[in-house]
Design an enzyme around this catalytic site. Sequence first.
Site, PDB file in Angstrom:
ATOM      1  N   CYS A   1      95.787  25.201  79.933  1.00 23.90           N
ATOM      2  CA  CYS A   1      96.478  26.568  80.301  1.00 23.90           C
ATOM      3  C   CYS A   1      96.181  27.802  79.471  1.00 23.90           C
ATOM      4  CB  CYS A   1      98.084  26.059  79.794  1.00 23.90           C
ATOM      5  SG  CYS A   1      99.057  27.342  80.620  1.00 23.90           S
TER       6      CYS A   1
ATOM      7  N   GLY B   1      90.001  23.683  90.352  1.00 23.43           N
ATOM      8  CA  GLY B   1      89.854  25.315  90.451  1.00 23.43           C
ATOM      9  C   GLY B   1      89.311  25.402  92.008  1.00 23.43           C
TER      10      GLY B   1
ATOM     11  N   GLY C   1      95.759  22.284  93.211  1.00 27.95           N
ATOM     12  CA  GLY C   1      97.025  22.794  92.705  1.00 27.95           C
ATOM     13  C   GLY C   1      97.636  23.933  93.773  1.00 27.95           C
ATOM     14  N   ARG C   2      97.159  25.209  93.337  1.00 24.69           N
ATOM     15  CA  ARG C   2      98.029  26.282  94.047  1.00 24.69           C
ATOM     16  C   ARG C   2      97.930  25.889  95.761  1.00 24.69           C
ATOM     17  NH1 ARG C   2      94.854  31.203  91.549  1.00 24.69           N
ATOM     18  NH2 ARG C   2      93.199  29.748  91.374  1.00 24.69           N
TER      19      ARG C   2
END
Length: 376
Positions: free
Chosen positions: A148, A249, A272-273
Amino acid sequence: MAPCACEGTGGIAPALSGASPEIKSEAACVGAAFVYLLCRMSDDHYLSALRSRRPGAAPLALLAPLSGVTDLHMRRIARRLGASAVVSEMVAAAEFARGASEARLRAEGSGVDVHIVQLAGCQPEPMAEAARLAVGSGAQVVDINMGCPAKVVTGGASGSALMRDLDHASRLLEAVRGAVSVPVTLKMRLGWDHQSLNAADLARRAEGIGLDGLTVHGRTRQQFYKGQADWAAIRAVVEAVRLPVIANGDVGDLAQAQACLAASGAAGVMIGRAAVGRPWRVGAVAAGLRGEAPRGLTRAERGSVAVEHYDGLIALYGVAMGVRHARKHLAAYAEAGGGLDAADRTRLLTTTDPSTARALLRAAFGAPARAIPEAA
């Protein structure tokens, strides 16, 4: 399901004592984490997971841990729709060990198989205690956050700040590994900055300590989320260890996943996003990596997923807090659906009435009920 032979017997080997020579041979070639998971699963899951670990088999697609985003209900939905695995929000170890309600909610995994809890912290003792508590509450894997980049996390010497002191990072890994018998994994970045690209060094330490798997985000901490993730740089970690490595990523669809895997040599990808507002996307990528056509969801079905997620947040947090937690998801679902004008979008993001929110979510996906491409 019968209790797993791994539990309370000192490790993985006893669980394999009655296995066939083929399975024993297979198990010797993979991370202990996945061997453990295999013996925890039903027969169908067992065979599927076993195939996924064989050389040349399809890579995995996992839902990434996103703080404040990958709540219990998003994880349930993504897993049900085909994600290879899902990871909890980052849980502050010290808060979890103290019994803080927010931390406990983040670590909740009821209805999620396999339940993976990600812990963040900077001191060995709270990390070890939090790991014990997580496993006692049903976690089947403990993931350690050393990736993080947020200032609130690194300012407390947690997250990717730990990559600046690998000796201290190793002490945390040793504490957690010694505290639990379930698989322990590590998520990290390439390094703190481009002058200290030490992910491969940390990976070797993690392997020596007995961790079971790694995830690497292809940026440094100082990059945060700027620029492009360097998938090729992850290959140095893949080549440094025998552990399974997941690449993370800028992966949001099948083409990107395939490009990432080709560049990194990783065993899978973590999304993720790109899954926010589209929790079906991880499963679509997983299916594509297996060479299968993903099941297209109709717009009505996607609207039902959005309502299910919203209702889950209300049930988990209560109306007042649930409405606040839901807003980031509502915005993403509105964008994914595309069926609201500016005024209704504003209403969706500001209403405190669940009935109104449900109606607007359905309207966002209110186009004709036809299957649409999973990449959408």
